[in-house]
Design an enzyme around this catalytic site. Structure first.
Site, PDB file in Angstrom:
ATOM      1  N   ALA A  15       2.415   1.086   3.404  1.00 36.60           N
ATOM      2  CA  ALA A  15       2.851  -0.172   4.006  1.00 36.60           C
ATOM      3  C   ALA A  15       3.411  -1.120   2.967  1.00 36.60           C
ATOM      4  O   ALA A  15       2.804  -1.345   1.924  1.00 36.60           O
ATOM      5  CB  ALA A  15       1.681  -0.841   4.733  1.00 36.60           C
ATOM      6  N   GLU A  42       0.854  -1.193   0.000  1.00 36.23           N
ATOM      7  CA  GLU A  42       0.000   0.000   0.000  1.00 36.23           C
ATOM      8  C   GLU A  42       0.888   1.240   0.000  1.00 36.23           C
ATOM      9  O   GLU A  42       2.087   1.145   0.256  1.00 36.23           O
ATOM     10  CB  GLU A  42      -0.896  -0.009   1.240  1.00 36.23           C
ATOM     11  CG  GLU A  42      -1.818  -1.216   1.277  1.00 36.23           C
ATOM     12  CD  GLU A  42      -2.836  -1.147   2.406  1.00 36.23           C
ATOM     13  OE1 GLU A  42      -2.713  -0.232   3.242  1.00 36.23           O
ATOM     14  OE2 GLU A  42      -3.744  -1.982   2.402  1.00 36.23           O
ATOM     15  N   GLU A  98      10.133  -8.600  -2.314  1.00 36.58           N
ATOM     16  CA  GLU A  98      10.056  -9.843  -1.521  1.00 36.58           C
ATOM     17  C   GLU A  98      11.011  -9.818  -0.333  1.00 36.58           C
ATOM     18  O   GLU A  98      11.687 -10.784  -0.038  1.00 36.58           O
ATOM     19  CB  GLU A  98      10.349 -11.084  -2.393  1.00 36.58           C
ATOM     20  CG  GLU A  98       9.580 -11.181  -3.688  1.00 36.58           C
ATOM     21  CD  GLU A  98       8.072 -11.153  -3.490  1.00 36.58           C
ATOM     22  OE1 GLU A  98       7.600 -11.407  -2.371  1.00 36.58           O
ATOM     23  OE2 GLU A  98       7.367 -10.834  -4.462  1.00 36.58           O
ATOM     24  N   ARG A 139      36.241  -8.679 -27.318  1.00 36.73           N
ATOM     25  CA  ARG A 139      36.665  -7.279 -27.283  1.00 36.73           C
ATOM     26  C   ARG A 139      38.161  -7.168 -26.982  1.00 36.73           C
ATOM     27  O   ARG A 139      38.663  -7.777 -26.039  1.00 36.73           O
ATOM     28  CB  ARG A 139      35.859  -6.569 -26.184  1.00 36.73           C
ATOM     29  CG  ARG A 139      36.245  -5.130 -25.961  1.00 36.73           C
ATOM     30  CD  ARG A 139      35.640  -4.218 -27.000  1.00 36.73           C
ATOM     31  NE  ARG A 139      35.806  -2.816 -26.624  1.00 36.73           N
ATOM     32  CZ  ARG A 139      35.547  -1.806 -27.431  1.00 36.73           C
ATOM     33  NH1 ARG A 139      35.095  -2.046 -28.665  1.00 36.73           N
ATOM     34  NH2 ARG A 139      35.715  -0.568 -27.033  1.00 36.73           N
TER      35      ARG A 139
END
Lengths: 89, 389
Positions: free
Chosen positions: B131, B128, B361, B265
């Site tokens: 939160a 939210e 997470e 490279r």
């Protein structure tokens, strides 16, 4: 509470599990585990997995009440009740 | 418990199939999807038809019920190709898992077969404006209304919110945290796309605004209060495990890109791969990626055994994998030099995606404090409790 099913037989394993989280601050049988501040959000899942694995039962949605898990005595009584149900099936 | 390393023949075969799917259907397009900020409609059918959205659905409901290691390999291989696609696996899997584990018979029958095929997409709506991953801080409210509920509030940073058909949405009911299955078509639910996100740009983020949003009684998932903790924790645990493996794939992609670039490279007449300071970056990338994979495998084996230590092992794995992915991506960009900053090479996308992995997470800091606290309480936590030897 269905104290007639309660047995001390489950309590050593329950205390052993809780020792991982509480160390020397092991709660007494009637102490509210969740009021101690020692457990985090992981704990509830670990407790469910422990109860299922240790006592060979399945925690169902309707079992997820604080009153089944908040003390050593409550967990013991819950396990006894579930195992009695399984045995009775 | 000993650390197991060797994959079974079935797991090895599954990994090869996932790799082949990802290299054919995802990797060539990941850069375009990132620029467009969306996965194309056809892709949902492609991944659904391949069965890759069914991993967290039980076989009884048309799922593949992948064992944890196999589910991890799927996340690694898809995450190696595209972190946004792996995010789809994550949030969709979280919803499948929550319904399969704690849903009613009616909810399982109604949703799981559709979620298994990808006919319906699920998303996780916890965060939210005020939160994050803190169920206790929920401001969204639900109240009973006749046979159903009315929900009011706002959700932010909802991965695949633009595409989801159903949200596992958290709200306070009678001041107790509660989970609901809210359909995207629910009256009173407004879904607004979020643009310009740093990484996983094709993960179709949305804001959800709920005003007098009506849902039926059967939308309630699990039990309010204490039970909600289990519903949320079940989902978040799977999410964390999925992200951990996805980060192994992301770190591997950084290593692959760096090895390839440093090989071709030349600078000052010497191949980059022969510069010692580049070698150190390659060595660290290779070592950390292997270590992250081992931690994920260990978490997977413990979960497979139903060992509660699997949860703690998953925290270790997510922490190490996500920080490894970010460091690997930063070094990969460094090795690529100016090319690493442009769009012709994927490493700038990897860097942006990897930073997101350190936030979602459970942020790196949350993992650190939790792991440190656990280390005090149980010095041997994570090494695995003896169950069967």
């Amino acid at each position: 509470m269905t104290t007639q099913h309660t047995t001390d037989g489950h309590r050593p394993a329950i205390r052993g599990f809780l020792a991982q989280f509480f160390g020397d601050h092991q709660p007494a049988d009637e102490d509210d585990i969740f009021a101690t501040g020692f457990v985090n959000s992981l704990f509830i899942m670990q407790l469910v997995l422990f109860v299922e694995g240790e006592f060979e039962l399945t925690v169902e949605d309707e079992d997820l009440e604080m009153a089944n898990f908040n003390t050593v005595a409550a967990i013991d009584a819950f396990v006894a009740r579930k195992r009695a149900t399984v045995a009775g099936d | 418990m000993a650390t197991r390393v060797q994959l079974t023949a079935a797991q090895t075969a599954a990994r090869a199939a996932y790799e082949s799917f990802a290299q054919e259907h995802i990797a060539p397009h990941a850069g375009d999807w990132d620029r467009e900020g969306a996965l194309p409609k056809e892709f949902y059918a492609t991944i659904g038809d391949a069965g890759h959205l069914a991993g967290a659905v039980p076989a009884d409901y048309g799922g593949t019920a992948l064992a944890p290691i196999t589910f991890g390999l799927l996340n690694e291989e898809l995450g190696r190709a595209c972190s946004s696609v792996r995010s789809l696996l994550t949030v969709h899997g979280m919803v499948c898992q929550a319904i399969a584990r704690w849903g009613s018979a009616g909810q399982r029958e109604s949703w799981l077969p559709r979620l298994a095929t990808g006919a319906a997409i699920g998303a996780f709506a916890l965060t939210e404006p005020g939160a994050g991953s803190d169920v206790q801080g929920l401001a969204t409210t639900a109240r009973r209304d006749g046979d159903g509920f009315v929900i009011d509030g706002a959700k932010r940073w909802i991965t695949f919110g633009q595409r989801a058909d159903v949200f596992l949405l958290f709200a306070r009911l009678d001041d107790r945290p509660t989970a609901f299955l809210v359909e995207a078509t629910a009256p009173g639910l407004a879904v607004t796309p979020v643009r310009g996100i740093l990484g996983t740009r094709a993960s179709m983020l949305a804001e959800l605004d709920l005003r007098d949003c009506r849902v039926p009684g059967e939308a309630l998932l699990g039990r309010p209060g204490f039970g909600l903790n289990a519903v949320a924790a079940t989902a978040l645990e799977l999410g964390r495990y999925s992200v951990a493996w996805g980060c192994v794939g992301l770190a591997q992609a950084c290593l692959d890109a760096s090895l390839s670039y440093a090989e071709q490279r030349q600078q000052f007449g010497v191949r980059l791969r022969d510069h010692q300071l580049v070698q150190r970056m390659l060595a660290d990338m290779a070592t950390h990626t292997s270590a992250a994979r081992l931690l994920c495998q260990q978490a997977g084996w413990l979960r497979q055994d139903g060992d509660q230590q699997g949860l703690h092992a998953t925290w270790l794995a997510k922490y190490f994998s996500s920080t490894t992915a970010f460091r690997s991506a930063a070094d990969a960009v460094q090795i690529h030099g100016a090319h690493g900053c442009g769009e012709d090479y994927p490493v700038q996308r990897y860097l942006r995606d990897a930073k997101v992995m350190e936030i979602i997470e459970g942020s790196t800091e949350l993992q650190q404090t939790t792991i440190a606290e656990s280390a005090y309480l149980a010095p041997r936590a994570g090494t695995g409790r003896k169950v069967t030897e």
